[in-house]
Design a protein around this motif. Structure first.
Motif, short mmCIF file in Angstrom:
data_model
loop_
_atom_site.label_atom_id
_atom_site.label_comp_id
_atom_site.label_asym_id
_atom_site.label_seq_id
_atom_site.Cartn_x
_atom_site.Cartn_y
_atom_site.Cartn_z
N ASP A 1 -2.75 1.98 15.22
CA ASP A 1 -2.53 0.70 15.73
C ASP A 1 -2.58 -0.28 14.66
OD1 ASP A 1 -2.58 1.97 18.31
OD2 ASP A 1 -4.60 0.96 18.89
N TYR A 2 -3.28 -0.15 13.62
CA TYR A 2 -3.17 -1.23 12.55
C TYR A 2 -2.05 -0.84 11.71
CZ TYR A 2 -4.57 -4.13 8.73
OH TYR A 2 -4.58 -5.11 7.54
N ALA B 1 0.78 -1.08 -0.08
CA ALA B 1 0.01 0.12 -0.04
C ALA B 1 0.91 1.30 -0.15
CB ALA B 1 -0.94 0.09 1.11
N ALA B 2 1.89 1.27 0.70
CA ALA B 2 2.61 2.49 0.86
C ALA B 2 3.65 2.41 -0.64
CB ALA B 2 3.85 2.20 2.28
N ARG B 3 3.75 1.61 -1.11
CA ARG B 3 4.55 1.60 -2.41
C ARG B 3 3.97 2.12 -3.61
NH1 ARG B 3 7.31 -3.61 -0.51
NH2 ARG B 3 5.72 -4.72 -1.78
N PHE C 1 0.15 6.50 7.03
CA PHE C 1 1.39 5.75 7.39
C PHE C 1 2.12 6.46 8.42
CE2 PHE C 1 -0.10 2.83 4.01
CZ PHE C 1 0.18 1.57 4.51
N ASN C 2 2.14 7.92 8.40
CA ASN C 2 3.01 8.54 9.30
C ASN C 2 2.51 9.44 10.09
OD1 ASN C 2 5.38 7.56 7.74
ND2 ASN C 2 5.15 8.99 6.05
N ASP D 1 -6.89 9.17 3.40
CA ASP D 1 -6.07 10.20 3.21
C ASP D 1 -4.98 10.02 2.49
OD1 ASP D 1 -4.83 12.77 3.88
OD2 ASP D 1 -4.90 12.62 5.77
N LEU D 2 -4.09 10.88 2.10
CA LEU D 2 -2.83 10.55 1.47
C LEU D 2 -2.19 9.50 2.20
CD1 LEU D 2 -1.58 14.37 0.69
CD2 LEU D 2 -2.46 12.91 -0.89
N THR D 3 -1.66 8.52 1.44
CA THR D 3 -0.86 7.29 1.86
C THR D 3 0.15 7.69 3.09
OG1 THR D 3 -1.53 6.15 0.01
CG2 THR D 3 0.38 5.22 1.26
N THR D 4 0.89 8.77 2.56
CA THR D 4 2.23 9.34 3.37
C THR D 4 1.49 9.66 4.68
OG1 THR D 4 1.87 11.34 2.54
CG2 THR D 4 3.55 9.99 1.67
#
Length: 259
Positions: free
Chosen positions: A252-253, A211-213, A242-243, A236-239
């Motif tokens: 948590d996930y 997903a991040a890639r 994750f961040n 939201d935007l992937t960044t």
């Protein structure tokens, strides 16, 4: 090609059971959107509503709206088969038609839609679709051999070629790499990034790194417990997902504390 998708207060039912509740989401054209979340949280169910594939199960229905470039695909008189032509689906396990050659597999969607074309036009479409799936150079000398004789990763790219041959606007992918080895996974991920130049791509994945890639935006789905409906928790935007997620359950996930 490539269209915007908007879900407005979308609820998905199987009979009386509410499977997914109150999804509101806006998916931009020419982008990759990833759906993540624990098993059973409704992400695949919602993915299948985007081309009405969930309706193959008896009692399936939706309330709310699902708009593709502003047109409600659940409006009265809309043909589900037409919807599925415009919004293609690539499944979890590669599923080339086993009795068909590589060439016939690519043309299968056109044949099912009773599209007539000359031999030369069909040859051009086969080459264009296989090139689009980054498979042409690997199979161009064996187009008349069975598609089932290809490796798993090649079979998945053949299924993607079959999908793009009918010129869809949107490509849905349900865990397209879960049955593949790391090298084949990388090939499909590279292909996804190329496909977004022409198509709107939506994928379901359990692979956080994937997903991040590959995705521009990520939607996190979750479920409160057995028998409860799945819900879209954060989009939201992937960044950012994750961040810097806004919801604790998202954090948590993605950090591996549950799921």
């Amino acid at each position: 090609m490539s269209k915007r998708i908007d879900a407005v207060d979308l609820n998905v039912y199987y009979g009386d059971f509410l499977a997914v509740e109150g999804v509101n989401i806006n998916i931009e054209p020419r982008s990759v959107t990833a759906f993540i979340g624990p098993s059973g949280c409704g992400k695949t169910t919602f993915l299948r509503t985007i081309n009405r594939m969930h309706e193959v199960l008896p009692g399936a229905r939706v309330t709310g709206k699902l708009l593709v470039d502003g047109d409600d695909i659940y409006a009265a008189g809309v043909d589900p088969v037409t919807v599925r032509t415009q919004i293609g689906m690539v499944f979890q396990r590669p599923n080339p038609f086993p009795t068909m050659s590589i060439r016939e597999n690519v043309l299968a969607g056109m044949r099912l839609n009773n599209k007539r074309m000359s031999r030369s036009d069909a040859d051009d479409l086969v080459e264009k679709s296989l090139r689009g799936a980054n498979l042409w150079n690997e199979v161009k000398d064996r187009l008349d051999r069975p598609g089932s004789g290809l490796s798993g990763g090649q079979q998945q790219r053949l299924c993607i070629a079959r999908t793009i041959a009918v010129s869809p606007d949107v490509i849905l992918m349900d865990e397209p790499c879960s049955a593949l080895d790391p090298i084949s996974t990388l090939a499909v991920e590279d292909l996804i990034l190329e496909l977004k130049e022409q198509y709107t791509v939506v994928i379901v994945t359990h692979n956080m790194q994937q997903a991040a890639r590959v995705s521009d935006k990520t939607a996190f789905f979750n479920i409160a417990g057995v028998g409860k409906p799945g819900k879209l928790i954060e989009y939201d935007l992937t960044t950012n997902i994750f961040n810097n997620p806004q919801e604790k359950s998202t954090e948590d996930y993605v950090s591996g504390r549950f799921g």
